[in-house]
Design an enzyme around this catalytic site. Structure first.
Site, PDB file in Angstrom:
ATOM      1  N   CYS A  67      14.519  43.651  24.439  1.00  0.00           N
ATOM      2  CA  CYS A  67      14.637  43.200  23.058  1.00  0.00           C
ATOM      3  C   CYS A  67      13.236  42.958  22.469  1.00  0.00           C
ATOM      4  O   CYS A  67      12.496  42.106  22.972  1.00  0.00           O
ATOM      5  CB  CYS A  67      15.487  41.934  23.043  1.00  0.00           C
ATOM      6  N   CYS A 120      20.277  36.259  23.006  1.00  0.00           N
ATOM      7  CA  CYS A 120      20.329  37.681  23.327  1.00  0.00           C
ATOM      8  C   CYS A 120      19.879  37.801  24.776  1.00  0.00           C
ATOM      9  O   CYS A 120      18.756  37.426  25.102  1.00  0.00           O
ATOM     10  CB  CYS A 120      19.389  38.478  22.420  1.00  0.00           C
ATOM     11  N   GLU A 156       0.857  -1.192   0.000  1.00  0.00           N
ATOM     12  CA  GLU A 156       0.000   0.000   0.000  1.00  0.00           C
ATOM     13  C   GLU A 156       0.884   1.229   0.000  1.00  0.00           C
ATOM     14  O   GLU A 156       2.063   1.142   0.337  1.00  0.00           O
ATOM     15  CB  GLU A 156      -0.840   0.054   1.291  1.00  0.00           C
ATOM     16  N   TYR A 183      -7.010   2.199   6.158  1.00  0.00           N
ATOM     17  CA  TYR A 183      -6.132   1.059   5.879  1.00  0.00           C
ATOM     18  C   TYR A 183      -6.148  -0.072   6.904  1.00  0.00           C
ATOM     19  O   TYR A 183      -5.383  -1.017   6.764  1.00  0.00           O
ATOM     20  CB  TYR A 183      -4.697   1.533   5.658  1.00  0.00           C
ATOM     21  N   CYS A 214      22.890  41.214  18.892  1.00  0.00           N
ATOM     22  CA  CYS A 214      21.496  40.920  18.560  1.00  0.00           C
ATOM     23  C   CYS A 214      21.038  41.803  17.394  1.00  0.00           C
ATOM     24  O   CYS A 214      21.203  43.024  17.443  1.00  0.00           O
ATOM     25  CB  CYS A 214      20.614  41.170  19.781  1.00  0.00           C
ATOM     26  N   ASP A 230       0.856  10.509   3.951  1.00  0.00           N
ATOM     27  CA  ASP A 230       1.518  11.385   4.900  1.00  0.00           C
ATOM     28  C   ASP A 230       0.525  12.392   5.459  1.00  0.00           C
ATOM     29  O   ASP A 230       0.442  13.531   5.005  1.00  0.00           O
ATOM     30  CB  ASP A 230       2.672  12.103   4.192  1.00  0.00           C
ATOM     31  N   CYS A 257      18.268  44.335  18.901  1.00  0.00           N
ATOM     32  CA  CYS A 257      18.499  45.350  19.932  1.00  0.00           C
ATOM     33  C   CYS A 257      19.983  45.644  20.138  1.00  0.00           C
ATOM     34  O   CYS A 257      20.346  46.415  21.020  1.00  0.00           O
ATOM     35  CB  CYS A 257      17.854  44.913  21.250  1.00  0.00           C
ATOM     36  N   LYS A 277       2.021   4.726   1.704  1.00  0.00           N
ATOM     37  CA  LYS A 277       2.020   5.282   3.047  1.00  0.00           C
ATOM     38  C   LYS A 277       1.637   6.754   2.924  1.00  0.00           C
ATOM     39  O   LYS A 277       2.397   7.554   2.383  1.00  0.00           O
ATOM     40  CB  LYS A 277       3.401   5.126   3.678  1.00  0.00           C
ATOM     41  N   LYS A 304      10.492   3.784   3.480  1.00  0.00           N
ATOM     42  CA  LYS A 304      10.387   5.236   3.319  1.00  0.00           C
ATOM     43  C   LYS A 304      11.070   5.659   2.022  1.00  0.00           C
ATOM     44  O   LYS A 304      12.205   5.265   1.768  1.00  0.00           O
ATOM     45  CB  LYS A 304      11.068   5.943   4.499  1.00  0.00           C
TER      46      LYS A 304
HETATM   47  S1  IVH Z   1      -0.701   0.496   8.854  1.00  0.00           S
HETATM   48  C1  IVH Z   1       0.764  -0.727  13.386  1.00  0.00           C
HETATM   49  N1  IVH Z   1      -0.942   1.553   6.489  1.00  0.00           N
HETATM   50  O1  IVH Z   1       1.999   5.456   9.125  1.00  0.00           O
HETATM   51  C2  IVH Z   1       0.589   0.430  12.487  1.00  0.00           C
HETATM   52  N2  IVH Z   1      -0.180   2.946   8.246  1.00  0.00           N
HETATM   53  O2  IVH Z   1       4.250   4.426  11.291  1.00  0.00           O
HETATM   54  C3  IVH Z   1      -0.312   0.046  11.370  1.00  0.00           C
HETATM   55  N3  IVH Z   1       0.220   5.279   7.589  1.00  0.00           N
HETATM   56  O3  IVH Z   1       0.677   5.787  12.300  1.00  0.00           O
HETATM   57  C4  IVH Z   1      -0.408   1.153  10.423  1.00  0.00           C
HETATM   58  N4  IVH Z   1      -0.363   5.045   5.462  1.00  0.00           N
HETATM   59  O4  IVH Z   1      -0.616   6.865  10.473  1.00  0.00           O
HETATM   60  C5  IVH Z   1      -0.595   1.762   7.772  1.00  0.00           C
HETATM   61  N5  IVH Z   1      -1.248   2.355   4.338  1.00  0.00           N
HETATM   62  C6  IVH Z   1      -0.910   2.566   5.604  1.00  0.00           C
HETATM   63  C7  IVH Z   1      -0.495   3.834   6.063  1.00  0.00           C
HETATM   64  C8  IVH Z   1      -0.128   3.982   7.404  1.00  0.00           C
HETATM   65  C9  IVH Z   1       0.061   5.890   6.399  1.00  0.00           C
HETATM   66  C10 IVH Z   1       0.722   5.928   8.820  1.00  0.00           C
HETATM   67  C11 IVH Z   1      -0.104   5.645  10.028  1.00  0.00           C
HETATM   68  C12 IVH Z   1       0.822   5.106  11.086  1.00  0.00           C
HETATM   69  C13 IVH Z   1       2.173   5.352  10.507  1.00  0.00           C
HETATM   70  C14 IVH Z   1       3.007   4.128  10.807  1.00  0.00           C
END
Ligand code: IVH
Length: 676
Positions: free
Chosen positions: A435, A429, A117, A229, A411, A121, A414, A119, A316
């Site tokens: 200040c 400062c 999947e 998810y 500074c 953000d 000031c 991830k 990541k």
């Molecule tokens: S599964 C046990 N799936 O990433 C944790 N997390 O470090 C199970 N996140 O806090 C999480 N996309 O907020 C999962 N497809 C995804 C995700 C996801 C983003 C975030 C989530 C979690 C952090 C994990």
């Protein structure tokens, strides 16, 4: 209001609600509108009309009821029935191979599938549904307890208030990520720019700031989105993670359609290679890929470490970098006088936003970069808000390099000579009293929501300071309506509102006042400790350094800072003025009467639900009797205050650590508070 009674009104209303919900789902979740906006608005208007004529059919789950009233005060804290863990991170192909073979070994040769999947953000969220209705949304918080942000989350159109179809369990939790699409993030930031409000650094910060808004109408005006998810609950749904998500999709949740079942490591690598590039075309920010073992039985077999599941891992994406020219340095002065060097750069587009500035941290870092004016620098945006400069492209340096970037000795605001305390990397400062940014910063902190909650923004503080009306926090309380009206920005009404808010702040309890003073190292928690231990500003000011350090949880660094603060002449003068102005410089009689030392030195964790008092009341009781409420069990915990429905994991951990469990009754006996 006159009304002709329509015996079928209830049915008509219900039908309309169902129809609107179906269109909502098609529009927001499936991105496949089934009617025009106009037609949709007409349906909604008709429903609104009928609901006002027939208030007996009012239903908080109606599509007209997404925006509720102001939350007032703060969010309440809720314990997660299952802790919200994090994923362990990997950064390379090698580490993913390791995860894969670890899984193979643990499953002893059994075949397995991996679901890949994206991830997302954003901000993680846990939603609870009961009998097909959305009842609660809680943020991650510390993983064990989070903020109840239900009122805000129900304004998100992609989140179903009532589930579609059937087959969902009576009670379950679904977890996902709340986020802003790039387009909405850009729109909000443009709006903030026009209104001269500080910009959000990235969509995640914008989402988290928006979820913490106390007014759901503001949240509704910004179009947050949510992707899900994971499903959790007592009752099993399908046998695999993939099937569970498919089921959730059929109930109306937005489940990303880019999840893939992978049958080999090669499938996983292909998925990563594809999304590492194509993610730039997605409407939302992603920071990696998540790999999960698909079969739930296998997940159970693999289990968890203390922090994360063994059946999943995150990969990541490498932080994105850009090369751009460095022009000048600005030295910023913070509320505490700390100096931050900030590089001004040729604007460059990086990971979704335009970067114009990057932190240079401190003198040592500038020195180690050997940075010259006009250099080309590599900027990187990691997890943090402010991008950092990670290196200089010396090959792009001109034959005659620019001057070396040095640090300032005085500074910039000031002109006071800066100091660098022994053992610290920052310059300060020391001119606290004179200040300007320090003075304004202290006033901003004093007025902030968690401190005195005075409704005044930084621009107004700036204007009042420039007009020489306000030089310290006590001056705020001497302001008058005629003073304020003389400033351009005030109409009579807003002037009165500010004075009213100042008046209200006079009853803010002592511990918040203590926090508001902005004494270095005295945050909210420390302020509370000091207030409970010393009861009044006079006792605190008269306490010796040695005695201060003897206080629970107060170390030498805090003690020294508090002691120095009260030793100053200007502090004494300020406190005297605030006393005359009627602020709460000690615990109220009522607070004091309730305080005892019965739990002195005790660290207590609360878990489960209670009958006699609420969790927050128990928390207050612990603090009132001199104890410390902590959220995580550890070897230092004295007692576990155990209510009903406490998680089995917690009970086991307490047993393992040998921590005694107290029932509600035991606890109340302990503090001798079992009457009424
Ligand atoms: S599964 C046990 N799936 O990433 C944790 N997390 O470090 C199970 N996140 O806090 C999480 N996309 O907020 C999962 N497809 C995804 C995700 C996801 C983003 C975030 C989530 C979690 C952090 C994990």
């Amino acid at each position: 209001m006159e009304r002709t009674i329509d015996p079928n009104a209830g049915i008509t209303i219900q039908k309309l609600r169902n129809e609107i919900e179906r269109h909502n789902h098609s529009y927001y979740v499936l991105s496949a509108p089934t009617i025009s906006d106009r037609e949709f608005d007409a349906l909604l208007a008709e429903l609104q009309r009928l609901e006002s004529v027939y208030p007996e059919y009012t239903d908080p789950y109606s599509p007209t009821q997404r925006v509720g009233s102001d939350l007032g005060g703060e969010f309440s804290q809720v314990e997660h029935p299952y802790p919200m863990l994090s994923l362990s991170n990997t950064y390379s192909e090698g580490e993913i191979r390791e995860f894969y073979s670890r899984t193979e070994r643990a499953l002893e040769g059994e075949s397995f599938e991996i679901v890949a999947e994206l991830k997302y953000d954003g901000v993680s969220i846990a939603l609870t549904y009961e009998n097909g209705r959305f009842v609660r949304a809680v943020t991650r918080g510390d993983g064990l307890r989070g903020d109840d942000v239900t009122a805000n989350v129900r304004t998100i159109r992609t989140i179903p208030l009532r589930l579609l179809g059937n087959g969902y369990p009576d009670n379950f939790e679904i977890r996902g990520e709340i986020l802003f699409p790039w387009s909405e993030f850009d729109r909000i930031n443009k709006e903030r720019e026009v209104q001269e409000e500080p910009l959000f650094a990235n969509p995640r910060n914008a989402a988290s700031g928006t979820l913490k808004q106390l007014n759901p109408a503001v949240v509704a005006s910004r179009r947050l989105d949510a992707y899900f998810y994971t499903i959790l609950g007592e009752k099993e749904i399908g046998q695999t993670h993939y099937d569970n998500l498919e089921a959730a999709r059929s109930w109306g949740f937005k489940i990303p359609n880019v999840i893939r079942k992978c049958r080999s490591l090669q499938d996983v690598f292909d998925y990563i290679a594809y999304w590492e590039v194509r993610r730039r075309e997605l409407p939302v920010a992603t920071d990696g890929i998540v790999l999960k073992v698909n079969a739930l039985l296998q997940q159970r077999h693999l289990g968890f470490t203390a922090k994360s599941p063994r059946w999943a891992v995150a990969y990541k994406f490498p932080a994105e970098q850009a090369l751009t020219q460095f022009h000048t340095v600005t030295f910023q002065v913070g509320r505490t006088g700390a100096i931050t060097p900030v590089a001004n750069l040729e604007p460059v587009f990086l990971a979704g936003t335009t970067v114009k500035r990057a932190s240079l941290h401190n003198a040592d870092i500038i020195h180690s970069l050997d940075l010259r004016f006009g250099d080309y620098v590599f900027v990187e945006k990691g997890g943090e808000i402010i991008p950092k400069i990670i290196g200089v492209d010396t090959s792009a340096r001109s034959v005659i390099p620019g001057d070396k970037v040095g640090f300032i000795s005085h500074c910039p605001e000031c002109n006071t000579p800066l100091v660098r305390p022994e053992g610290e990397s920052a310059h300060y400062c020391p001119n606290e009293a004179g200040c300007p940014p320090q003075i304004k910063g202290r006033i901003e902190h004093f007025a902030s929501r968690k401190a005195m909650d005075i409704h005044i923004g930084p621009e107004t503080i700036e204007a009042l300071y420039n007009a020489r009306f306000v030089h310290n926090v006590a001056d705020l309380y001497d302001l008058t309506v005629p003073d304020l009206i003389r400033l351009d920005r005030f109409a009579e009404k807003s002037a009165y509102n500010l004075l009213e808010s100042l008046h209200q702040s006079k009853s803010v309890p002592f511990e918040r006042f203590l926090f508001a003073l902005g004494i270095r190292y005295v945050g909210e928690t420390v302020a509370k400790r000091l207030a409970t231990a010393f009861h009044s500003i006079d006792r605190l000011a008269a306490t010796s350094l040695e005695e201060l350090t003897k206080t629970d949880e107060i170390g030498i660094r805090i003690a020294q800072s508090v002691h120095d603060y009260f030793a100053r002449e200007d502090t004494r003068r300020l406190i005297e003025r605030l006393r005359t102005q009627g602020l709460q410089l000690s615990l109220s009689e009522q607070q004091r009467a309730l305080h005892t030392d019965r739990l002195k030195g005790c660290i207590i964790v609360i878990s489960g639900t209670f009958v006699r008092y609420s969790r927050d009341e128990y928390k207050a009781l612990i603090e009132r009797h001199g104890g410390i409420n902590s959220s995580a069990l550890s070897g230092k915990t004295t007692y576990l205050l155990a209510g009903n429905n406490m998680g089995p994991a917690k009970r086991e951990k307490a047993l393992k650590l040998g921590i005694p469990l107290l029932s509600e009754e035991d606890f109340l006996k302990l503090v001798n508070n079992d009457t009424h």
